[in-house]
Design a protein around this motif. Structure first.
Motif, PDB file in Angstrom:
ATOM      1  N   UNK A  30       3.758   9.276  -3.683  1.00  0.00           N
ATOM      2  CA  UNK A  30       2.330   9.235  -3.433  1.00  0.00           C
ATOM      3  C   UNK A  30       1.868   7.902  -2.863  1.00  0.00           C
ATOM      4  N   UNK A  31       2.612   6.827  -3.086  1.00  0.00           N
ATOM      5  CA  UNK A  31       2.180   5.504  -2.659  1.00  0.00           C
ATOM      6  C   UNK A  31       2.300   5.353  -1.154  1.00  0.00           C
ATOM      7  N   UNK A  32       1.442   4.484  -0.605  1.00  0.00           N
ATOM      8  CA  UNK A  32       1.520   4.162   0.810  1.00  0.00           C
ATOM      9  C   UNK A  32       0.479   4.870   1.644  1.00  0.00           C
ATOM     10  N   UNK A  33       0.522   4.556   2.949  1.00  0.00           N
ATOM     11  CA  UNK A  33      -0.425   5.150   3.880  1.00  0.00           C
ATOM     12  C   UNK A  33       0.318   5.672   5.095  1.00  0.00           C
ATOM     13  N   UNK A  34      -0.315   6.572   5.803  1.00  0.00           N
ATOM     14  CA  UNK A  34       0.222   7.103   7.043  1.00  0.00           C
ATOM     15  C   UNK A  34      -0.864   6.976   8.114  1.00  0.00           C
ATOM     16  N   UNK A  35      -0.549   6.257   9.199  1.00  0.00           N
ATOM     17  CA  UNK A  35      -1.527   6.008  10.261  1.00  0.00           C
ATOM     18  C   UNK A  35      -1.097   6.746  11.519  1.00  0.00           C
ATOM     19  N   UNK A  45      -4.227   8.321   6.379  1.00  0.00           N
ATOM     20  CA  UNK A  45      -4.185   9.259   5.256  1.00  0.00           C
ATOM     21  C   UNK A  45      -3.380   8.611   4.139  1.00  0.00           C
ATOM     22  N   UNK A  46      -3.850   8.776   2.920  1.00  0.00           N
ATOM     23  CA  UNK A  46      -3.126   8.273   1.755  1.00  0.00           C
ATOM     24  C   UNK A  46      -3.353   9.233   0.590  1.00  0.00           C
ATOM     25  N   UNK A  47      -2.512   9.108  -0.399  1.00  0.00           N
ATOM     26  CA  UNK A  47      -2.726   9.861  -1.636  1.00  0.00           C
ATOM     27  C   UNK A  47      -2.628   8.915  -2.825  1.00  0.00           C
ATOM     28  N   UNK A  48      -2.752   7.619  -2.552  1.00  0.00           N
ATOM     29  CA  UNK A  48      -2.561   6.610  -3.583  1.00  0.00           C
ATOM     30  C   UNK A  48      -3.823   6.280  -4.367  1.00  0.00           C
ATOM     31  N   UNK A  49      -4.995   6.669  -3.876  1.00  0.00           N
ATOM     32  CA  UNK A  49      -6.241   6.256  -4.522  1.00  0.00           C
ATOM     33  C   UNK A  49      -6.790   7.336  -5.455  1.00  0.00           C
ATOM     34  N   UNK A  50      -7.455   6.884  -6.499  1.00  0.00           N
ATOM     35  CA  UNK A  50      -8.139   7.774  -7.433  1.00  0.00           C
ATOM     36  C   UNK A  50      -9.628   7.462  -7.351  1.00  0.00           C
ATOM     37  N   UNK A  51     -10.444   8.465  -7.626  1.00  0.00           N
ATOM     38  CA  UNK A  51     -11.887   8.253  -7.565  1.00  0.00           C
ATOM     39  C   UNK A  51     -12.308   7.287  -8.670  1.00  0.00           C
ATOM     40  N   UNK A  52     -13.169   6.333  -8.316  1.00  0.00           N
ATOM     41  CA  UNK A  52     -13.629   5.321  -9.251  1.00  0.00           C
ATOM     42  C   UNK A  52     -15.064   4.985  -8.859  1.00  0.00           C
ATOM     43  N   UNK A  53     -16.007   5.133  -9.771  1.00  0.00           N
ATOM     44  CA  UNK A  53     -17.425   4.896  -9.501  1.00  0.00           C
ATOM     45  C   UNK A  53     -17.926   5.731  -8.330  1.00  0.00           C
ATOM     46  N   UNK A  54     -17.454   6.962  -8.225  1.00  0.00           N
ATOM     47  CA  UNK A  54     -17.921   7.879  -7.207  1.00  0.00           C
ATOM     48  C   UNK A  54     -17.298   7.703  -5.830  1.00  0.00           C
ATOM     49  N   UNK A  55     -16.347   6.797  -5.666  1.00  0.00           N
ATOM     50  CA  UNK A  55     -15.730   6.592  -4.357  1.00  0.00           C
ATOM     51  C   UNK A  55     -14.221   6.480  -4.464  1.00  0.00           C
ATOM     52  N   UNK A  56     -13.543   6.745  -3.345  1.00  0.00           N
ATOM     53  CA  UNK A  56     -12.085   6.681  -3.302  1.00  0.00           C
ATOM     54  C   UNK A  56     -11.592   5.295  -2.919  1.00  0.00           C
ATOM     55  N   UNK A  57     -12.347   4.626  -2.052  1.00  0.00           N
ATOM     56  CA  UNK A  57     -11.940   3.312  -1.566  1.00  0.00           C
ATOM     57  C   UNK A  57     -12.404   3.126  -0.139  1.00  0.00           C
ATOM     58  N   UNK A  58     -11.831   2.125   0.530  1.00  0.00           N
ATOM     59  CA  UNK A  58     -12.246   1.771   1.885  1.00  0.00           C
ATOM     60  C   UNK A  58     -11.020   1.465   2.721  1.00  0.00           C
ATOM     61  N   UNK A  98      -4.089  -1.500  10.036  1.00  0.00           N
ATOM     62  CA  UNK A  98      -4.911  -0.633   9.196  1.00  0.00           C
ATOM     63  C   UNK A  98      -4.553  -0.941   7.752  1.00  0.00           C
ATOM     64  N   UNK A  99      -5.564  -1.273   6.956  1.00  0.00           N
ATOM     65  CA  UNK A  99      -5.367  -1.598   5.543  1.00  0.00           C
ATOM     66  C   UNK A  99      -6.260  -0.701   4.707  1.00  0.00           C
ATOM     67  N   UNK A 100      -5.708  -0.174   3.618  1.00  0.00           N
ATOM     68  CA  UNK A 100      -6.472   0.691   2.719  1.00  0.00           C
ATOM     69  C   UNK A 100      -6.541   0.020   1.354  1.00  0.00           C
ATOM     70  N   UNK A 101      -7.765  -0.089   0.846  1.00  0.00           N
ATOM     71  CA  UNK A 101      -7.997  -0.653  -0.480  1.00  0.00           C
ATOM     72  C   UNK A 101      -8.710   0.398  -1.315  1.00  0.00           C
ATOM     73  N   UNK A 108      -3.572   0.120  -1.184  1.00  0.00           N
ATOM     74  CA  UNK A 108      -2.705   1.285  -1.027  1.00  0.00           C
ATOM     75  C   UNK A 108      -1.641   1.015   0.023  1.00  0.00           C
ATOM     76  N   UNK A 109      -1.861   0.014   0.860  1.00  0.00           N
ATOM     77  CA  UNK A 109      -0.884  -0.349   1.873  1.00  0.00           C
ATOM     78  C   UNK A 109      -1.546  -0.748   3.171  1.00  0.00           C
ATOM     79  N   UNK A 110      -0.726  -1.236   4.077  1.00  0.00           N
ATOM     80  CA  UNK A 110      -1.208  -1.580   5.415  1.00  0.00           C
ATOM     81  C   UNK A 110      -0.117  -1.247   6.416  1.00  0.00           C
ATOM     82  N   UNK A 111      -0.545  -0.985   7.634  1.00  0.00           N
ATOM     83  CA  UNK A 111       0.398  -0.594   8.678  1.00  0.00           C
ATOM     84  C   UNK A 111      -0.150  -1.044  10.028  1.00  0.00           C
ATOM     85  N   UNK A 112       0.746  -1.524  10.889  1.00  0.00           N
ATOM     86  CA  UNK A 112       0.375  -1.937  12.235  1.00  0.00           C
ATOM     87  C   UNK A 112       0.460  -0.723  13.150  1.00  0.00           C
TER      88      UNK A 112
END
Length: 165
Positions: A30-35, A45-58, A98-101, A108-112
């Protein structure tokens, strides 16, 4: 019997590869990102984030001179518990990071990714439809002929029928 001897030899390397994967379980997958890019569009696209305070992340799209997450073009992640995504359109050609937090602050990861200049799709000129449709019948046409033309045509057809008889 040679087949039985080959199986233990083949099973050892397979077990060495399969055991760490089995122990890692779904969390490692589940970890990581796909750009991906499509023309001037970039998506992540990622599957590493969980909803927290109504949002998934940025997710942030950083250009060559941008060094921090806050400097990039930020987009909120949207999705479900199994998959979250973000997208940018009208991205100029170049190399980006591309970076996902996630909303809990964990990366969640970053990719060039490289965006190439897109060539516009060829366009076709629109053609107009005949104003009154296409006439069917003998030698149909898309033009409306007057009564004089129809009368002369009918006379010719009638004289051909008489001559033929």
């Amino acid at each position: 019997m040679p087949c039985i001897r080959l199986l233990p030899r083949a099973a050892a390397p397979l077990a060495a590869v399969a055991l760490p994967m089995a122990l890692a379980g779904p969390a490692a997958a589940a970890a990581g990102i796909s750009v991906s890019t499509s023309g001037a569009n970039v998506s992540v696209v990622t599957s590493a984030c969980a909803v927290n305070n109504g949002g998934w992340g940025t997710a942030s799209l950083l250009g060559a001179q941008q060094t921090s997450f806050a400097q990039g073009r930020q987009v909120a992640l949207s999705g479900t518990t199994t998959s979250q995504s973000a997208a940018w359109s009208a991205v100029a050609p170049g190399t980006y990071t591309v970076t996902v937090r996630c909303s809990d602050g964990i990366s969640a990861g970053s990719q060039v990714v490289s965006v190439s200049a897109s060539t516009p799709a060829p366009t076709r000129a629109a053609t107009s439809a005949p104003s009154r449709g296409v006439a069917g019948g003998l030698g149909g046409a898309s033009r409306d002929y007057g009564t004089l033309t129809l009368g002369v045509g009918s006379a010719l057809v009638g004289s051909a029928v008489v001559a033929g008889a």
